[in-house]
Design a protein around this motif. Structure first.
Motif, PDB file in Angstrom:
ATOM      1  N   PHE A  89     -68.983   9.471  -4.886  1.00  0.00           N
ATOM      2  CA  PHE A  89     -68.248  10.719  -5.031  1.00  0.00           C
ATOM      3  C   PHE A  89     -68.624  11.708  -3.922  1.00  0.00           C
ATOM      4  O   PHE A  89     -67.764  12.301  -3.266  1.00  0.00           O
ATOM      5  N   LYS A  90     -69.938  11.850  -3.696  1.00  0.00           N
ATOM      6  CA  LYS A  90     -70.388  12.841  -2.693  1.00  0.00           C
ATOM      7  C   LYS A  90     -69.985  12.397  -1.284  1.00  0.00           C
ATOM      8  O   LYS A  90     -69.642  13.227  -0.444  1.00  0.00           O
ATOM      9  N   GLY A 145     -73.398  25.366  -9.567  1.00  0.00           N
ATOM     10  CA  GLY A 145     -72.470  26.047  -8.657  1.00  0.00           C
ATOM     11  C   GLY A 145     -72.230  27.489  -9.083  1.00  0.00           C
ATOM     12  O   GLY A 145     -72.249  28.409  -8.260  1.00  0.00           O
ATOM     13  N   HIS A 153     -81.618  21.771  -1.941  1.00  0.00           N
ATOM     14  CA  HIS A 153     -81.821  21.532  -3.385  1.00  0.00           C
ATOM     15  C   HIS A 153     -82.454  22.746  -4.063  1.00  0.00           C
ATOM     16  O   HIS A 153     -83.603  23.083  -3.796  1.00  0.00           O
ATOM     17  N   GLY A 157     -71.101  19.227  -6.719  1.00  0.00           N
ATOM     18  CA  GLY A 157     -70.238  18.327  -7.494  1.00  0.00           C
ATOM     19  C   GLY A 157     -71.072  17.331  -8.278  1.00  0.00           C
ATOM     20  O   GLY A 157     -72.309  17.366  -8.264  1.00  0.00           O
ATOM     21  N   LEU A 176     -66.452  13.434  -0.956  1.00  0.00           N
ATOM     22  CA  LEU A 176     -66.337  14.904  -0.940  1.00  0.00           C
ATOM     23  C   LEU A 176     -66.792  15.457   0.422  1.00  0.00           C
ATOM     24  O   LEU A 176     -66.132  16.318   1.020  1.00  0.00           O
ATOM     25  N   SER A 192     -61.624  21.112 -12.104  1.00  0.00           N
ATOM     26  CA  SER A 192     -61.585  20.968 -13.556  1.00  0.00           C
ATOM     27  C   SER A 192     -60.696  22.056 -14.186  1.00  0.00           C
ATOM     28  O   SER A 192     -60.788  23.224 -13.797  1.00  0.00           O
ATOM     29  N   GLY A 232     -67.616  22.975  -6.437  1.00  0.00           N
ATOM     30  CA  GLY A 232     -68.158  22.531  -7.728  1.00  0.00           C
ATOM     31  C   GLY A 232     -68.824  23.726  -8.383  1.00  0.00           C
ATOM     32  O   GLY A 232     -69.833  24.237  -7.879  1.00  0.00           O
ATOM     33  N   THR A 233     -68.237  24.198  -9.508  1.00  0.00           N
ATOM     34  CA  THR A 233     -68.753  25.440 -10.104  1.00  0.00           C
ATOM     35  C   THR A 233     -69.198  25.217 -11.547  1.00  0.00           C
ATOM     36  O   THR A 233     -68.876  26.003 -12.436  1.00  0.00           O
ATOM     37  N   GLY A 234     -69.910  24.118 -11.771  1.00  0.00           N
ATOM     38  CA  GLY A 234     -70.526  23.869 -13.082  1.00  0.00           C
ATOM     39  C   GLY A 234     -71.775  24.735 -13.205  1.00  0.00           C
ATOM     40  O   GLY A 234     -71.831  25.856 -12.688  1.00  0.00           O
ATOM     41  N   THR A 288     -64.374  26.601  -5.440  1.00  0.00           N
ATOM     42  CA  THR A 288     -63.349  25.619  -5.815  1.00  0.00           C
ATOM     43  C   THR A 288     -63.933  24.596  -6.777  1.00  0.00           C
ATOM     44  O   THR A 288     -65.122  24.245  -6.675  1.00  0.00           O
TER      45      THR A 288
HETATM   46  N1  LIG Z   1     -78.553  20.914 -13.520  1.00  0.00           N
HETATM   47  C1  LIG Z   1     -79.677  21.015 -12.843  1.00  0.00           C
HETATM   48  O1  LIG Z   1     -80.744  21.336 -13.390  1.00  0.00           O
HETATM   49  C2  LIG Z   1     -79.675  20.800 -11.347  1.00  0.00           C
HETATM   50  C3  LIG Z   1     -80.739  21.356 -10.587  1.00  0.00           C
HETATM   51  C4  LIG Z   1     -80.684  21.225  -9.190  1.00  0.00           C
HETATM   52  C5  LIG Z   1     -79.640  20.522  -8.588  1.00  0.00           C
HETATM   53  N2  LIG Z   1     -78.637  19.981  -9.358  1.00  0.00           N
HETATM   54  C6  LIG Z   1     -77.543  19.272  -8.674  1.00  0.00           C
HETATM   55  O2  LIG Z   1     -76.400  20.120  -8.644  1.00  0.00           O
HETATM   56  C7  LIG Z   1     -75.218  19.328  -8.661  1.00  0.00           C
HETATM   57  C8  LIG Z   1     -74.320  19.801  -9.798  1.00  0.00           C
HETATM   58  O3  LIG Z   1     -75.016  19.653 -11.016  1.00  0.00           O
HETATM   59  P1  LIG Z   1     -74.591  20.487 -12.329  1.00  0.00           P
HETATM   60  O4  LIG Z   1     -75.739  20.375 -13.261  1.00  0.00           O
HETATM   61  O5  LIG Z   1     -74.085  21.836 -11.949  1.00  0.00           O
HETATM   62  O6  LIG Z   1     -73.370  19.602 -12.868  1.00  0.00           O
HETATM   63  P2  LIG Z   1     -72.067  20.072 -13.671  1.00  0.00           P
HETATM   64  O7  LIG Z   1     -71.533  18.856 -14.317  1.00  0.00           O
HETATM   65  O8  LIG Z   1     -72.387  21.264 -14.525  1.00  0.00           O
HETATM   66  O9  LIG Z   1     -71.060  20.541 -12.516  1.00  0.00           O
HETATM   67  C9  LIG Z   1     -70.378  19.674 -11.652  1.00  0.00           C
HETATM   68  C10 LIG Z   1     -69.055  20.310 -11.324  1.00  0.00           C
HETATM   69  O10 LIG Z   1     -68.406  19.575 -10.288  1.00  0.00           O
HETATM   70  C11 LIG Z   1     -67.026  19.693 -10.541  1.00  0.00           C
HETATM   71  N3  LIG Z   1     -66.239  18.728  -9.751  1.00  0.00           N
HETATM   72  C12 LIG Z   1     -65.773  17.516 -10.104  1.00  0.00           C
HETATM   73  N4  LIG Z   1     -65.041  16.991  -9.107  1.00  0.00           N
HETATM   74  C13 LIG Z   1     -65.040  17.898  -8.089  1.00  0.00           C
HETATM   75  C14 LIG Z   1     -64.433  17.949  -6.798  1.00  0.00           C
HETATM   76  N5  LIG Z   1     -63.697  16.948  -6.331  1.00  0.00           N
HETATM   77  N6  LIG Z   1     -64.629  19.049  -6.055  1.00  0.00           N
HETATM   78  C15 LIG Z   1     -65.367  20.068  -6.505  1.00  0.00           C
HETATM   79  N7  LIG Z   1     -65.966  20.078  -7.710  1.00  0.00           N
HETATM   80  C16 LIG Z   1     -65.814  19.009  -8.499  1.00  0.00           C
HETATM   81  C17 LIG Z   1     -66.901  19.507 -12.029  1.00  0.00           C
HETATM   82  O11 LIG Z   1     -65.641  19.971 -12.519  1.00  0.00           O
HETATM   83  C18 LIG Z   1     -68.084  20.349 -12.519  1.00  0.00           C
HETATM   84  O12 LIG Z   1     -67.691  21.693 -12.766  1.00  0.00           O
HETATM   85  C19 LIG Z   1     -75.666  17.868  -8.794  1.00  0.00           C
HETATM   86  O13 LIG Z   1     -75.644  17.250  -7.539  1.00  0.00           O
HETATM   87  C20 LIG Z   1     -77.084  17.996  -9.345  1.00  0.00           C
HETATM   88  O14 LIG Z   1     -77.909  16.923  -8.967  1.00  0.00           O
HETATM   89  C21 LIG Z   1     -78.618  20.115 -10.717  1.00  0.00           C
END
Ligand SMILES: NC(=O)c1ccc[n+]([C@@H]2O[C@H](COP(=O)([O-])OP(=O)(O)OC[C@H]3O[C@@H](n4cnc5c(N)ncnc54)[C@H](O)[C@@H]3O)[C@@H](O)[C@H]2O)c1
Length: 333
Positions: free
Chosen positions: A115-116, A37, A159, A109, A119, A57, A32-34, A54
């Protein structure tokens, strides 16, 4: 032991000494590289690790490489580990390929339990049985996340605080089936790459740092709701008041320093009662539409003509300077 005459270590040396202090982890998989990631990927690469990434998207690889390029100058300012290079990033279309040769997996992710669970079941089936599987989840219980795994003992919560390539804190939490060994190895790995992990002893909603933030927000919203202070006044009260001290050391150590020679015992002897009285008077506001609007209007007034992107840049540069300055003292570890 710290030698009194020792020159303060520069941030980069502190980081390097932690790296030298050891980790067996050489290759990390980032799933998950949002937002989160991509930031982890940049951080791991900057610490000289190989990274398998990986994300299913469409266009994910291009977006990831762009994000890493964007974070890289900041990480260069921190100081890169020997051999650190963006060329050590490999993007995999298959989750199984990405995790099958990884020594540590950081999952980022979507934040949904079903979902988790799925995964982690797939990662657990594909990764070597000793590899730690860590989830970045902000709010899901790791006991639930590990429930579909054949080797749940190596599943932990790791976290981070956004953005992980900048903020050192990582909260490490084990679930019902997580082994002590997995917690210790996770803590050691994060510490070895310059993170500041804390072990949260029990699963609680919001872990530690978000609960502490929520406690402060609760009273801040209450004070605005009651008309005691404007949004701008509250931001001033923290950012130009206790927030400055809290960035240097935490609330308990600050209390200790407030007590002079008598330390925290003295403070609690004469302020313990009043603090308890204030606790009883604190508010419990509801997030009504009116309150949300009032706060949004207050923020807009406070922002004035300034642009959010400019403020973000100022914040990130100051954060970087502060983190480096703290490390440079060699006295705040
Ligand atoms: N955003 C924040 O401030 C923050 C802070 C700490 C922790 N988190 C945690 O980090 C995690 C991700 O959050 P985010 O803000 O980066 O979300 P995001 O939506 O930016 O990224 C999620 C990514 O997961 C990908 N994804 C979807 N299906 C997948 C699969 N089967 N395998 C691999 N990747 C897949 C998506 O394409 C997307 O790129 C969450 O669990 C969130 O709770 C977020």
């Amino acid at each position: 032991m710290d030698h009194p005459c020792r020159e303060p270590l520069r941030a980069v040396e502190v980081v390097m000494s932690r790296i030298a202090s050891t980790t067996d982890v050489k290759r990390v998989a980032v799933v998950g590289t949002g937002v989160i990631g991509a930031s982890w990927v940049a951080y791991f690469l900057a610490h000289g690790l190989d990274v398998n990434a990986t994300d299913p998207s469409p266009g994910a690889e291009d977006r990831l490489r762009e994000a890493v390029a964007q974070h890289w100058p900041t990480l260069e300012r921190f100081g890169l580990a020997e051999g650190a290079s963006v060329d050590r990033l490999r993007f995999h279309d298959s989750l199984e390929d990405a995790v099958s040769v990884a020594d540590f997996v950081q999952e980022n992710g979507p934040e949904r339990m079903d979902f988790k669970i799925d995964l982690f079941r797939r990662m657990d089936a594909a990764a070597p049985p000793d590899t730690i599987l860590a989830s970045s989840s902000s709010g899901l219980a790791i006991s639930g996340v590990q429930s579909g795994c054949a080797h749940p003992q190596r599943v932990v919560l790791g976290h981070p605080f956004n953005p992980p390539h900048l903020i050192p804190l990582v909260e490490v939490i084990g679930g019902e089936h997580t082994s002590t060994d997995a917690i210790e190895r996770t803590m050691a790995f994060y510490a070895a790459i310059g993170k500041r992990p804390i072990h949260v002893k029990r699963e609680v909603k919001g872990h530690i740092a978000n609960r502490l933030q929520a406690a402060l927000w609760r009273e801040a919203f209450h004070l605005v709701d009651e008309g005691v202070a404007s949004v701008a006044d509250i931001d001033t009260a923290i950012a130009h008041g206790p927030g400055l001290r809290w960035a240097v050391m935490g609330p308990f150590m600050n209390l200790h320093l407030s007590g002079g020679a008598g330390g925290i015992e003295h403070v609690l002897a004469h302020l313990g009662g009043p603090i308890e009285d204030w606790w009883k008077d604190l508010g419990a506001p509801s997030m009504t539409a009116e309150l949300k609007q009032k706060v949004a209007r207050g923020v807009s007034d406070e922002l004035g003509a300034r642009r959010v992107t400019d403020l973000e840049a100022v914040r990130d540069n100051l954060l970087l300077d502060l983190i480096r300055a703290k490390a440079d003292t060699g006295k705040l570890d």
